[in-house]
Design an enzyme around this catalytic site. Structure first.
Site, PDB file in Angstrom:
ATOM      1  N   ARG A   1      -4.262  10.763   4.617  1.00  0.00           N
ATOM      2  CA  ARG A   1      -3.173  11.712   4.726  1.00  0.00           C
ATOM      3  C   ARG A   1      -2.252  11.744   3.498  1.00  0.00           C
ATOM      4  NH1 ARG A   1       0.259  14.336   8.174  1.00  0.00           N
ATOM      5  NH2 ARG A   1       2.400  13.981   7.564  1.00  0.00           N
TER       6      ARG A   1
ATOM      7  N   LYS B   1       0.836  -1.210   0.000  1.00  0.00           N
ATOM      8  CA  LYS B   1       0.000   0.000   0.000  1.00  0.00           C
ATOM      9  C   LYS B   1       0.866   1.254   0.000  1.00  0.00           C
ATOM     10  CE  LYS B   1      -1.795   1.776   3.913  1.00  0.00           C
ATOM     11  NZ  LYS B   1      -1.675   3.234   4.052  1.00  0.00           N
ATOM     12  N   ASN B   2       1.900   1.268   0.846  1.00  0.00           N
ATOM     13  CA  ASN B   2       2.667   2.497   1.020  1.00  0.00           C
ATOM     14  C   ASN B   2       3.600   2.800  -0.154  1.00  0.00           C
ATOM     15  OD1 ASN B   2       1.387   2.967   3.383  1.00  0.00           O
ATOM     16  ND2 ASN B   2       3.151   2.614   4.724  1.00  0.00           N
TER      17      ASN B   2
ATOM     18  N   ASP C   1       4.737   0.783  12.000  1.00  0.00           N
ATOM     19  CA  ASP C   1       3.511   0.158  11.489  1.00  0.00           C
ATOM     20  C   ASP C   1       3.363  -1.302  11.928  1.00  0.00           C
ATOM     21  OD1 ASP C   1       2.818   2.503  10.291  1.00  0.00           O
ATOM     22  OD2 ASP C   1       3.322   1.892   8.251  1.00  0.00           O
TER      23      ASP C   1
ATOM     24  N   ARG D   1       0.191  14.978  13.049  1.00  0.00           N
ATOM     25  CA  ARG D   1       1.065  14.616  11.933  1.00  0.00           C
ATOM     26  C   ARG D   1       1.153  15.825  11.020  1.00  0.00           C
ATOM     27  NH1 ARG D   1      -0.846   8.755   9.918  1.00  0.00           N
ATOM     28  NH2 ARG D   1       1.215   8.689   8.958  1.00  0.00           N
ATOM     29  N   PRO D   2       2.087  16.721  11.318  1.00  0.00           N
ATOM     30  CA  PRO D   2       2.167  17.979  10.561  1.00  0.00           C
ATOM     31  C   PRO D   2       2.698  17.775   9.141  1.00  0.00           C
ATOM     32  CG  PRO D   2       3.962  17.837  12.158  1.00  0.00           C
ATOM     33  CD  PRO D   2       3.131  16.616  12.344  1.00  0.00           C
ATOM     34  N   VAL D   3       2.608  18.837   8.335  1.00  0.00           N
ATOM     35  CA  VAL D   3       3.149  18.782   6.969  1.00  0.00           C
ATOM     36  C   VAL D   3       4.225  19.848   6.775  1.00  0.00           C
ATOM     37  CG1 VAL D   3       1.181  17.697   5.833  1.00  0.00           C
ATOM     38  CG2 VAL D   3       1.187  20.176   6.146  1.00  0.00           C
ATOM     39  N   ASP D   4       4.762  20.364   7.881  1.00  0.00           N
ATOM     40  CA  ASP D   4       5.748  21.450   7.774  1.00  0.00           C
ATOM     41  C   ASP D   4       6.965  21.063   6.938  1.00  0.00           C
ATOM     42  OD1 ASP D   4       6.124  19.673   9.989  1.00  0.00           O
ATOM     43  OD2 ASP D   4       7.734  20.942  10.731  1.00  0.00           O
ATOM     44  N   LEU D   5       7.389  19.803   7.034  1.00  0.00           N
ATOM     45  CA  LEU D   5       8.598  19.398   6.301  1.00  0.00           C
ATOM     46  C   LEU D   5       8.321  19.233   4.804  1.00  0.00           C
ATOM     47  CD1 LEU D   5      10.072  16.917   8.943  1.00  0.00           C
ATOM     48  CD2 LEU D   5      10.730  19.289   8.502  1.00  0.00           C
TER      49      LEU D   5
ATOM     50  N   ILE E   1       8.273   7.166  16.747  1.00  0.00           N
ATOM     51  CA  ILE E   1       7.922   7.892  15.518  1.00  0.00           C
ATOM     52  C   ILE E   1       6.680   8.766  15.714  1.00  0.00           C
ATOM     53  CG2 ILE E   1       7.432   7.699  13.035  1.00  0.00           C
ATOM     54  CD1 ILE E   1      10.085   6.444  13.601  1.00  0.00           C
TER      55      ILE E   1
ATOM     56  N   ARG F   1      -8.823  -0.394   4.770  1.00  0.00           N
ATOM     57  CA  ARG F   1      -7.943   0.622   4.180  1.00  0.00           C
ATOM     58  C   ARG F   1      -6.597   0.017   3.805  1.00  0.00           C
ATOM     59  NH1 ARG F   1      -6.639   5.462   7.627  1.00  0.00           N
ATOM     60  NH2 ARG F   1      -5.345   5.717   5.789  1.00  0.00           N
TER      61      ARG F   1
ATOM     62  N   CYS G   1      -5.231   8.567   9.630  1.00  0.00           N
ATOM     63  CA  CYS G   1      -5.265   7.893  10.932  1.00  0.00           C
ATOM     64  C   CYS G   1      -5.038   8.899  12.055  1.00  0.00           C
ATOM     65  CB  CYS G   1      -4.152   6.849  11.010  1.00  0.00           C
ATOM     66  SG  CYS G   1      -4.520   5.353  10.128  1.00  0.00           S
TER      67      CYS G   1
HETATM   68  C1  UD1 Z   1       4.474   6.995   6.257  1.00  0.00           C
HETATM   69  C2  UD1 Z   1       3.612   5.764   6.106  1.00  0.00           C
HETATM   70  C3  UD1 Z   1       3.074   5.330   7.458  1.00  0.00           C
HETATM   71  C4  UD1 Z   1       4.239   5.120   8.442  1.00  0.00           C
HETATM   72  C5  UD1 Z   1       5.139   6.344   8.473  1.00  0.00           C
HETATM   73  C6  UD1 Z   1       6.390   6.132   9.314  1.00  0.00           C
HETATM   74  C7  UD1 Z   1       2.673   5.917   3.894  1.00  0.00           C
HETATM   75  C8  UD1 Z   1       1.465   6.114   3.046  1.00  0.00           C
HETATM   76  N1  UD1 Z   1       2.513   6.062   5.196  1.00  0.00           N
HETATM   77  O1  UD1 Z   1       3.671   8.028   6.776  1.00  0.00           O
HETATM   78  O2  UD1 Z   1       2.347   4.099   7.277  1.00  0.00           O
HETATM   79  O3  UD1 Z   1       3.713   4.895   9.728  1.00  0.00           O
HETATM   80  O4  UD1 Z   1       5.564   6.691   7.149  1.00  0.00           O
HETATM   81  O5  UD1 Z   1       7.098   5.032   8.858  1.00  0.00           O
HETATM   82  O6  UD1 Z   1       3.735   5.622   3.405  1.00  0.00           O
HETATM   83  N2  UD1 Z   1       6.642  14.810  10.432  1.00  0.00           N
HETATM   84  C9  UD1 Z   1       6.776  16.151  10.730  1.00  0.00           C
HETATM   85  N3  UD1 Z   1       6.547  17.064   9.726  1.00  0.00           N
HETATM   86  C10 UD1 Z   1       6.217  16.684   8.470  1.00  0.00           C
HETATM   87  C11 UD1 Z   1       6.100  15.304   8.170  1.00  0.00           C
HETATM   88  C12 UD1 Z   1       6.322  14.386   9.169  1.00  0.00           C
HETATM   89  O7  UD1 Z   1       7.066  16.526  11.856  1.00  0.00           O
HETATM   90  O8  UD1 Z   1       6.030  17.572   7.606  1.00  0.00           O
HETATM   91  C13 UD1 Z   1       6.875  13.814  11.500  1.00  0.00           C
HETATM   92  C14 UD1 Z   1       5.665  12.956  11.792  1.00  0.00           C
HETATM   93  O9  UD1 Z   1       4.786  13.603  12.687  1.00  0.00           O
HETATM   94  C15 UD1 Z   1       6.303  11.735  12.398  1.00  0.00           C
HETATM   95  C16 UD1 Z   1       7.615  11.604  11.612  1.00  0.00           C
HETATM   96  O10 UD1 Z   1       7.850  12.891  11.039  1.00  0.00           O
HETATM   97  O11 UD1 Z   1       6.613  11.955  13.752  1.00  0.00           O
HETATM   98  C17 UD1 Z   1       7.583  10.572  10.515  1.00  0.00           C
HETATM   99  O12 UD1 Z   1       6.466  10.790   9.691  1.00  0.00           O
HETATM  100  P1  UD1 Z   1       6.488  10.408   8.142  1.00  0.00           P
HETATM  101  O13 UD1 Z   1       7.634   9.504   7.890  1.00  0.00           O
HETATM  102  O14 UD1 Z   1       6.401  11.653   7.332  1.00  0.00           O
HETATM  103  O15 UD1 Z   1       5.141   9.586   7.990  1.00  0.00           O
HETATM  104  P2  UD1 Z   1       4.181   9.531   6.726  1.00  0.00           P
HETATM  105  O16 UD1 Z   1       4.961   9.753   5.480  1.00  0.00           O
HETATM  106  O17 UD1 Z   1       2.992  10.372   6.960  1.00  0.00           O
END
Ligand code: UD1
Length: 429
Positions: free
Chosen positions: A102, A22-23, A316, A131-135, A338, A408, A126
């Protein structure tokens, strides 16, 4: 709403076909936005998240066709998707769609890279902590996009196109790395990503982008270099096996006992998790067809584990491991590094009679002799499957409610387990 009824106590025997990941499927589908030519994806799992992303991409103008079965293929071979983004008709990803998954936020990278603008709702998905998108926004800014946030939407503009830049992630992010790969593929010049995610799904997406004409090197290491190209073309790509599904069934076999071959998957995709299972007394072996997992009579030994980005123990699989450890002979410790708040399964596992104590990001699990079936509720994708694992070894009947979370991310879970002798059935309505 569908429920799943399980009567525990039966060992698992036979084989389970592992679906495409899926991922990887989700970002690969999103990569179709980068080219006007058709992108053909094979081994796509039949999942609610894939269907939802089809709708989201359809909204942008992507034509999605599901290919028919070819001679010799079984239904377990997954679907073949033909995605064609000949014309992008809309660069907005609306709240009602993005809030449900997401990863759909990731359309922002390819849309800005190819069209020069995108308006994407802040995501949902979920409920596992903030789970921010700042990065992800940082990535686009580093590549020259102008960003504004208005009314819950992120607006990204790069009217003259993106340009290569240096991106150093302060923490490892899978979504951030996917966004950087896709945006930088069509940027003008070279991009260097430091502290990139090393997950196998990143490598799979980079492989597919390279087939489409991108120039990406280093995927799978923490430094990725991308030389931008002016345009990408179509490609045909087979989605890699789902390592989380593999690990989930491995833990199910460990919990229920028995001997099962997990087919069409590879141990190197989840070596750390398989090592933890070996440490707990499960016999794990690699074969030409996949991974064989067996536990016949031996008890489950307790383990101490911290989740970490790949190649560490995957977050996961944290809930599934915790379910297994509820029956270990001794005390286990699992630390979640994480995601904050990714312990919603604890209160449900306790309903089976598990003994779990939470202290900040660490759960201490005192193994019990026997679990008892109970009515429980699925809360998120991975948490819900941990309840199924607990139920497989619990005495009596368990009813898992709200199984749409399972749908899902797990293709025909009840069929795959029932084929190995589990007493499990879906009750519709
Ligand atoms: C992906 C996976 C999810 C898995 C996760 C961690 C998919 C579709 N989903 O989620 O199943 O649990 O990787 O292996 O592939 N973070 C920030 N700012 C950001 C983005 C992330 O602070 O802009 C933080 C998150 O809150 C978290 C960490 O970075 O603490 C890792 O998140 P991330 O690896 O980005 O997870 P996803 O890509 O959303």
């Amino acid at each position: 709403m569908d429920r799943i009824r399980i009567v525990g106590g039966r060992p698992l025997q036979g084989s389970i076909p592992i679906s495409g990941a899926k991922n990887a499927t989700l970002p690969l589908m999103i990569a179709s936005l980068l080219t006007a030519d058709p992108l053909i994806l094979e081994n796509v799992p039949r999942l609610a998240d894939v269907r939802l992303l089809q709708r989201i991409l359809g909204n942008h103008g992507v034509d999605v066709m599901i290919g028919g079965k070819r001679a010799g293929e079984s239904t377990y071979d997954g679907e073949t998707l033909h995605l064609s983004a000949a014309r992008i008709v809309d660069t907005t990803a609306p709240y009602d769609l993005v809030s449900r998954m997401r990863a759909s936020f990731w359309v922002i990278g390819p849309l800005v890279a190819r069209i020069g603008e995108a308006k994407v709702s802040m995501p949902g998905g979920c409920a596992i902590g903030t789970r921010p998108v700042d990065l992800l926004i940082m990535v686009l800014e580093r590549l020259g996009a102008e960003i504004a946030i208005d009314g819950g939407y992120v607006l990204a503009r790069a009217p003259r196109g993106l340009r290569g830049g240096d991106i150093a992630f302060p923490k490892v992010t899978v979504g951030g790395t996917h966004t950087a790969l896709m945006a930088a593929a069509l940027a003008d010049g070279t991009t260097v990503i430091d502290n990139a995610a090393r997950e196998p799904e990143i490598v799979d997406v980079a492989d597919c982008l390279n087939k489409m004409g991108a120039r990406i090197s280093g995927a799978g290491s923490s430094r990725i270099v991308i030389d931008g190209v002016a345009r990408l073309s179509g490609a045909r790509h087979r989605v890699l096996p789902d390592r989380i599904e593999t690990g989930t069934y491995a833990m199910a076999v460990a919990m229920a006992g028995g001997d099962v071959l997990l087919e069409n998957t590879r141990p190197d995709l989840l070596q750390t998790a398989l090592d933890v299972l070996s440490e707990s007394g499960v016999v794990v072996s690699a074969t030409n067809e996949g991974v064989r997992v067996a536990r016949n009579g031996a008890g489950i030994a307790p383990v101490t584990v911290r989740t970490a980005p790949f190649p560490g123990f995957p977050t996961d699989l944290q809930a599934q491991l915790m379910a297994l450890m509820t029956r270990a002979k001794g005390t286990s410790r699992i630390t979640e590094t994480i995601f904050e708040n990714r312990f919603m399964h604890v209160q449900e596992l306790v309903r089976f009679g598990a003994r779990i104590h939470l202290d900040g990001e660490t759960a201490t699990i005192e193994g019990v002799e026997q679990l008892r079936g109970a009515p429980v509720m699925a809360t998120d994708l991975r948490a819900s499957v941990s309840l199924v694992i607990a139920a497989l070894a619990a005495e009596g009947e368990t009813m898992v409610h709200r199984v749409y979370h399972l749908d899902r991310g797990f293709e025909r879970l009840e069929d795959k387990l029932a084929a190995c002798g589990a007493e499990i059935a879906r009750i519709s309505g």
